[in-house]
Design a protein around this motif. Sequence first.
Motif, PDB file in Angstrom:
ATOM      1  N   PRO A  17       0.826  -1.211   0.000  1.00  0.00           N
ATOM      2  CA  PRO A  17       0.000   0.000   0.000  1.00  0.00           C
ATOM      3  C   PRO A  17       0.862   1.263   0.000  1.00  0.00           C
ATOM      4  N   ALA A  18       0.341   2.292  -0.642  1.00  0.00           N
ATOM      5  CA  ALA A  18       1.058   3.567  -0.734  1.00  0.00           C
ATOM      6  C   ALA A  18       1.399   4.097   0.651  1.00  0.00           C
ATOM      7  N   SER A  19       0.484   3.952   1.608  1.00  0.00           N
ATOM      8  CA  SER A  19       0.747   4.455   2.959  1.00  0.00           C
ATOM      9  C   SER A  19       1.944   3.753   3.580  1.00  0.00           C
ATOM     10  N   GLU A  20       2.056   2.451   3.365  1.00  0.00           N
ATOM     11  CA  GLU A  20       3.189   1.697   3.918  1.00  0.00           C
ATOM     12  C   GLU A  20       4.489   2.085   3.223  1.00  0.00           C
ATOM     13  N   THR A  57      -4.613   9.502   3.170  1.00  0.00           N
ATOM     14  CA  THR A  57      -3.524   8.517   3.179  1.00  0.00           C
ATOM     15  C   THR A  57      -2.291   9.114   3.851  1.00  0.00           C
ATOM     16  N   VAL A  58      -1.938  10.332   3.472  1.00  0.00           N
ATOM     17  CA  VAL A  58      -0.768  10.991   4.078  1.00  0.00           C
ATOM     18  C   VAL A  58      -1.041  11.291   5.551  1.00  0.00           C
ATOM     19  N   ALA A  59      -2.244  11.742   5.864  1.00  0.00           N
ATOM     20  CA  ALA A  59      -2.596  12.029   7.261  1.00  0.00           C
ATOM     21  C   ALA A  59      -2.484  10.765   8.108  1.00  0.00           C
ATOM     22  N   LYS A  60      -2.898   9.630   7.563  1.00  0.00           N
ATOM     23  CA  LYS A  60      -2.798   8.350   8.278  1.00  0.00           C
ATOM     24  C   LYS A  60      -1.334   8.028   8.589  1.00  0.00           C
ATOM     25  N   VAL A  61      -0.468   8.213   7.600  1.00  0.00           N
ATOM     26  CA  VAL A  61       0.962   7.941   7.804  1.00  0.00           C
ATOM     27  C   VAL A  61       1.525   8.865   8.878  1.00  0.00           C
ATOM     28  N   TYR A  62       1.193  10.140   8.830  1.00  0.00           N
ATOM     29  CA  TYR A  62       1.677  11.091   9.826  1.00  0.00           C
ATOM     30  C   TYR A  62       1.197  10.674  11.224  1.00  0.00           C
ATOM     31  N   ARG A  63      -0.069  10.238  11.338  1.00  0.00           N
ATOM     32  CA  ARG A  63      -0.592   9.796  12.644  1.00  0.00           C
ATOM     33  C   ARG A  63       0.172   8.571  13.148  1.00  0.00           C
TER      34      ARG A  63
END
Length: 126
Positions: A17-20, A57-63
């Motif tokens: 996944p892009a987030s990973e 998606t980016v917000a999830k990664v930052y969290r």
Amino acid sequence: MIAGSFVVRVDALSRTPASEQLRVQVLGAVQRGDLVAGAQLPPVRQLADELHLAPNTVAKVYRELERDEVVVTRGRNGTSIAPTGVGPERQAQLAALEYAGRVRELGIHSARALEIVAEALGEPSA
């Protein structure tokens, strides 16, 4: 681009996944010292636009990175690399997070992943 000359790339064709992909790249950059304590990360919307990702998606990664104490978020002052991102134990934690992501990507069961680590450390597996 995240900070300085550190560039993030997301492979849309990857099974990961892009987030990973994003999370692992930021962790790796912190481990290598490419991103140092205090380095400012781009705002969520800006990075999402640059990477052609959804802002969520980016917000999830930052969290996730904040939860793991890799970054700190200070509202309107943005997100930056945490000052605690130094020291051998912290480096080991970051390496473990990166390893865990790669193991999930490869589809290896967590019990086997732990055996692999024990073998690498020269310790008998439980």
